[in-house]
Design an enzyme around this catalytic site. Structure first.
Site, PDB file in Angstrom:
ATOM      1  N   MET A  88      24.484   8.769   1.206  1.00 13.76           N
ATOM      2  CA  MET A  88      24.305  10.056   1.878  1.00 13.76           C
ATOM      3  C   MET A  88      24.614   9.941   3.367  1.00 13.76           C
ATOM      4  O   MET A  88      25.176  10.863   3.968  1.00 13.76           O
ATOM      5  CB  MET A  88      22.883  10.570   1.656  1.00 13.76           C
ATOM      6  CG  MET A  88      22.672  11.992   2.096  1.00 13.76           C
ATOM      7  SD  MET A  88      23.861  13.124   1.353  1.00 13.76           S
ATOM      8  CE  MET A  88      22.907  13.811   0.014  1.00 13.76           C
TER       9      MET A  88
ATOM     10  N   GLU B 245       0.806  -1.228   0.000  1.00 11.85           N
ATOM     11  CA  GLU B 245       0.000   0.000   0.000  1.00 11.85           C
ATOM     12  C   GLU B 245       0.838   1.278   0.000  1.00 11.85           C
ATOM     13  O   GLU B 245       0.418   2.306  -0.515  1.00 11.85           O
ATOM     14  CB  GLU B 245      -0.970   0.025   1.191  1.00 11.85           C
ATOM     15  CG  GLU B 245      -2.111  -0.980   1.109  1.00 11.85           C
ATOM     16  CD  GLU B 245      -1.747  -2.340   1.687  1.00 11.85           C
ATOM     17  OE1 GLU B 245      -0.554  -2.591   1.971  1.00 11.85           O
ATOM     18  OE2 GLU B 245      -2.665  -3.173   1.851  1.00 11.85           O
TER      19      GLU B 245
ATOM     20  N   LYS C  84     -17.280  -0.694   6.971  1.00 11.50           N
ATOM     21  CA  LYS C  84     -17.789  -1.752   6.093  1.00 11.50           C
ATOM     22  C   LYS C  84     -19.314  -1.757   5.967  1.00 11.50           C
ATOM     23  O   LYS C  84     -19.849  -1.973   4.898  1.00 11.50           O
ATOM     24  CB  LYS C  84     -17.304  -3.108   6.601  1.00 11.50           C
ATOM     25  CG  LYS C  84     -17.906  -4.263   5.838  1.00 11.50           C
ATOM     26  CD  LYS C  84     -17.033  -5.484   5.789  1.00 11.50           C
ATOM     27  CE  LYS C  84     -17.736  -6.551   4.952  1.00 11.50           C
ATOM     28  NZ  LYS C  84     -16.821  -7.476   4.329  1.00 11.50           N
TER      29      LYS C  84
ATOM     30  N   PHE D 100     -11.114  -7.136  14.603  1.00 12.17           N
ATOM     31  CA  PHE D 100     -10.084  -7.602  13.682  1.00 12.17           C
ATOM     32  C   PHE D 100      -9.801  -6.531  12.630  1.00 12.17           C
ATOM     33  O   PHE D 100     -10.714  -6.015  12.000  1.00 12.17           O
ATOM     34  CB  PHE D 100     -10.530  -8.907  13.007  1.00 12.17           C
ATOM     35  CG  PHE D 100      -9.558  -9.388  11.971  1.00 12.17           C
ATOM     36  CD1 PHE D 100      -8.277  -9.781  12.336  1.00 12.17           C
ATOM     37  CD2 PHE D 100      -9.905  -9.419  10.631  1.00 12.17           C
ATOM     38  CE1 PHE D 100      -7.362 -10.201  11.385  1.00 12.17           C
ATOM     39  CE2 PHE D 100      -8.996  -9.840   9.667  1.00 12.17           C
ATOM     40  CZ  PHE D 100      -7.721 -10.232  10.047  1.00 12.17           C
ATOM     41  N   GLN D 101      -8.540  -6.197  12.470  1.00  9.77           N
ATOM     42  CA  GLN D 101      -8.077  -5.171  11.521  1.00  9.77           C
ATOM     43  C   GLN D 101      -8.714  -3.803  11.772  1.00  9.77           C
ATOM     44  O   GLN D 101      -8.992  -3.064  10.847  1.00  9.77           O
ATOM     45  CB  GLN D 101      -8.290  -5.637  10.081  1.00  9.77           C
ATOM     46  CG  GLN D 101      -7.401  -6.839   9.766  1.00  9.77           C
ATOM     47  CD  GLN D 101      -7.253  -7.127   8.286  1.00  9.77           C
ATOM     48  OE1 GLN D 101      -8.158  -6.884   7.510  1.00  9.77           O
ATOM     49  NE2 GLN D 101      -6.093  -7.654   7.903  1.00  9.77           N
TER      50      GLN D 101
END
Ligand SMILES: Cc1ncc(C[n+]2csc(CCOP(=O)(O)OP(=O)(O)O)c2C)c(N)n1
Ligand SMILES: [Mg+2]
Lengths: 575, 165
Positions: free
Chosen positions: A483, A53, A165, A115-116
């Site tokens: 760097m 993502e 949802k 959940f999640q």
């Protein structure tokens, strides 16, 4: 009469279509499967399936930086949404408009550690322009319209929309209403500069003997480079760009004196330090520009034009603040200069340019390449510039390679240079380049990267295969976090703590494993020909792994805590 | 310098957390913060007392104004204004001497005793923050303070001008 009813998922898709969205960058998961189902059943909007993502956010971001259109990201709740955090922060720091649609557990479960479940609105609060929790299905279209409006107006930035949802499922439906002409009583992006301030600015400019124009990313965001060029030519003044502002005026324009700041040209920093008037346009006096603020340009009267009042007098006090959209303010300024019959003081200009020439002649942005030496990274950028006629889109990762690209590829046009300036996010380059390629399939799109950065989103080679995105990846491979190593050389007594990359993969083989072409370049004599070859392949992604001199440092470089023009010119040589 | 800021903002979920988040994110001070809906239920009004020099104050005002839900912000302390805070305090009043003293001090400060227990008086007092400080200090010289709560200050400008949408 019956009104047609829609599910929340259908509303999201319909709203995005109404807002003329072509692509969504995302990754599915439990809480947004209904939305994926709705996407499947239409063909106005294409969904691009990334491999992580974070890459979706950077890809949307790259797409936006190249096109000016708002990028849309879709992620599931919990880990999907938190994976977006770095990309949101990256967009926020560079004021890039983006709308992130994040799934959420059903409203009945919110707060239960379901959940999640992650409070993504809470997680992202400090790195967004605004966010919305949707709690009513009928509101979805207008919330999305508002999100786009807020993201893309004023000082642009990312907006997060949380979609639980139960608002998306087929069982719940409502009529679809959308107002795309958004008005909000609490949000009116200030547009025009205050006339009094414009007069003051014009007067100050007309009295200047040593004027410099300092412009930043605001010019790119406002598509104001044409106007900037006109203004600079009217003033006949030197102009310097920030890292974010490159391409705001052509890098080969005779008035352009290079990038300023930490790795800017000596002439740009000297010109700033010695100016009597600084006209700052869409730039924000970032600490990578100013060096020690106490010592910043003590003799200059500062005119600061910015759409965001908080940017003005935040780090450096502005004598003449002008809040407004930079394109509109520049036009106001040109009109006012015309009004007062402005003509530049030619005498003063002559002296000023003479002085600048002395600094220019030091040629601070340069390097030496011996015929039998390892390839210098700067040499690769120059070759890349020649082969692409300076017309490529260059998306960069973060590190030495980024600074070399900024220094040695003079960008002719705005939006050609795509880099994470404010956040400095390694892993940005490849997905950003992919977003650009998606928008401009017929243009050369380069990802300039390092052996460290490329590995932060290398999985996207798979996405490139799936959607046929033949970007040219050029890795300046110095076998180290260059760097970091440079700072360790200069500041930490040469102690290379964890900046050496052992066990690097064979990048060409990695590319081949994903179905792409790998080209290995080890020596100077094969550089030009092999790069030519890489750019001649139009229909396949080419991964060019160039072994470069690992000892090379980026110069010039600010001396820490010094003034803007206190610099290391090269190893051991100070101003 | 202490400043009092009045903020009108959309009465929406998350709006308050954005203000609080902003203050902590940018390391601004909050001495007190109060919030409630106004006569127009769609708008909340926040009063924040903060401490900072002019430069910091300028940033606070600009940063708050930049929040998308914020409709207006104004500083009350740079003009004539009325400032009030409510104090509720429980003190020990276990013998007649302390009861008389507490009653006397409360009267002087124009407070009122709102509840009486066997051992405890509960007092209510409004006023500006300094008055409340002085009251607590005076009381604590006479008796024991058992519990106290302050509302944080609210304020409004004097005169004709009104802060409305
Ligand atoms: C996500 C992230 N982690 C750490 C850093 C700190 N950092 C800045 S440059 C750099 C080294 C980059 O190495 P490489 O990609 O090989 O580029 P080079 O400097 O060698 O050209 C690091 C670790 C960062 N900018 N971003
Ligand atoms: Mg490297």
């Amino acid at each position: 009469m019956t009104t047609e009813l829609f599910t929340g998922a259908e509303m999201v898709v319909k709203a995005l279509s109404a807002l003329k969205v072509k692509y969504i960058f995302g990754y599915p998961g439990g809480s947004i499967l209904d939305l994926y189902d709705a996407i499947f059943q239409q063909d106005e909007i294409e969904h691009i399936l990334v491999r992580h993502e974070q890459a979706a956010t950077h890809m949307a971001d790259g797409y936006t930086r190249a096109t000016g259109k708002v990028g849309v990201v879709l992620a599931t709740s919990g880990p999907g949404a938190t994976n977006c955090v770095t990309g949101i922060a990256t967009a926020y720091m560079d004021s890039i408009p983006m709308v992130v649609l994040a799934g959420q557990v059903p409203t009945t479960l919110i707060g239960n550690d379901a959940f999640q479940e992650t409070d993504i609105v809470g997680c992202t609060r400090p790195i967004i322009k605004h966010s919305f929790n949707c709690r009513d299905l009928a509101e979805i279209p207008n919330i999305i319209a508002k999100a786009f409006y807020i993201a893309s107006t004023g000082r642009p930035g990312p907006v997060v929309v949380e979609l639980p949802k139960d608002l998306l499922i087929p069982q719940n439906k409502a009529p679809f209403n959308i107002e795309t002409n958004v008005k909000m009583r609490s949000y009116n992006p200030n547009i025009k500069g205050h006339p009094k301030q414009i007069c003051k600015a014009a007067k100050t400019i007309s009295e200047a003997k040593k004027l410099v124009v300092y412009s930043g990313g605001g010019i790119i965001l406002a598509d104001a480079s044409q106007l900037l060029t006109t203004l600079v030519e009217t003033l006949k003044a030197p102009i310097t760009n920030t890292l974010m502002g490159l391409g705001g005026i052509s890098g080969t324009h005779k008035n352009f004196i290079g990038m300023l700041g930490m790795h800017g040209s000596l002439e740009a920093n000297k010109t700033m330090a010695n100016a009597d008037v600084i006209l700052a346009l869409g730039a924000r006096f970032d600490d990578r520009v100013t060096n020690n603020v106490e010592k910043f340009c003590p003799n200059a009267t500062i005119i600061h034009v910015d759409i965001d009042p908080t940017s003005i007098s935040k780090t450096i006090n502005a004598h003449i603040p002008v809040v407004g959209l930079v394109d509109i303010v520049m036009q106001q300024l040109l009109d006012e200069l015309n009004e007062i019959n402005y003509s530049p003081d030619e005498e003063a200009l002559k002296d000023w340019w003479q002085q600048i020439k002395v600094w220019r002649d030091i040629r601070s942005v340069s390097y030496e390449q011996g015929a039998n030496e390892k390839i210098k990274p700067q040499r690769v950028i120059e070759a890349m510039y020649k082969i692409t006629n300076g017309e490529a889109y260059v998306a960069s990762d973060v590190g030495q390679h980024q600074m070399f690209a900024a220094q040695f590829y003079p960008f002719a046009k705005p939006r050609q240079w795509i880099n994470s300036g404010g956040a400095g996010t390694m892993g940005f380059g490849l997905p950003a380049a992919m977003g650009v390629k998606l928008a401009f399939p017929d243009k050369h799109v380069i990802c300039i990267t390092g052996d460290g950065s490329i590995q932060m989103n290398i999985q996207e080679l798979s996405t490139c295969k799936q959607y046929n995105l033949p970007v040219v990846i050029i890795t300046l491979n110095n076998r180290s976090l260059g760097m970091v190593r440079q700072w360790q050389d200069m500041v930490y007594g040469g102690r290379h703590s964890s900046s050496y990359m052992e066990s690097l993969p064979d990048f060409c083989k990695v590319a081949e494993a994903y179905g792409h072409i790998g080209i290995q370049i080890d020596t100077l004599d094969e550089l030009d020909a092999k790069l030519e070859q890489a750019f001649s392949i139009k229909d396949k992604l080419v991964f060019v792994d160039v072994l470069v001199d690992e000892k090379e440092h980026v110069y010039p470089m600010h001396i820490r805590q010094g003034g803007i023009d206190d610099m290391w010119i090269k190893k051991g040589v100070k101003t | 310098m202490r400043h009092i800021l009045a903020i009108l903002l959309e009465n929406e979920p998350g709006a308050l957390s954005r203000i609080v988040g902003l203050f902590s994110q940018r390391a601004f001070n909050i001495e007190s913060l109060t919030v409630a809906p106004t006569d127009d239920n769609s708008i909340s009004r926040i009063t924040i007392a903060t401490i900072g020099n002019d430069r910091v104050l300028e940033q606070i005002v600009k940063q708050v104004n930049k929040l998308v839900d914020v409709i207006k912000i104004s500083e009350l302390t740079d003009r004539k204004h009325v400032e009030r805070e409510l104090l509720l305090v429980k003190v020990a009043a276990s013998n007649s001497k302390s009861r008389t003293e507490v009653k006397r001090i409360t009267d002087i400060f124009r407070g009122s005793i709102v509840d009486i227990g066997k051992q405890i008086y509960t007092i209510e007092l409004t006023g500006n923050s300094e008055k409340l400080n002085a009251f607590i200090e005076t009381l604590s010289n006479e008796t024991e303070i058992i519990e106290s709560v302050r509302s944080g200050c609210v304020g409004i400008a004097r005169g004709e001008k009104a802060m409305r949408v």
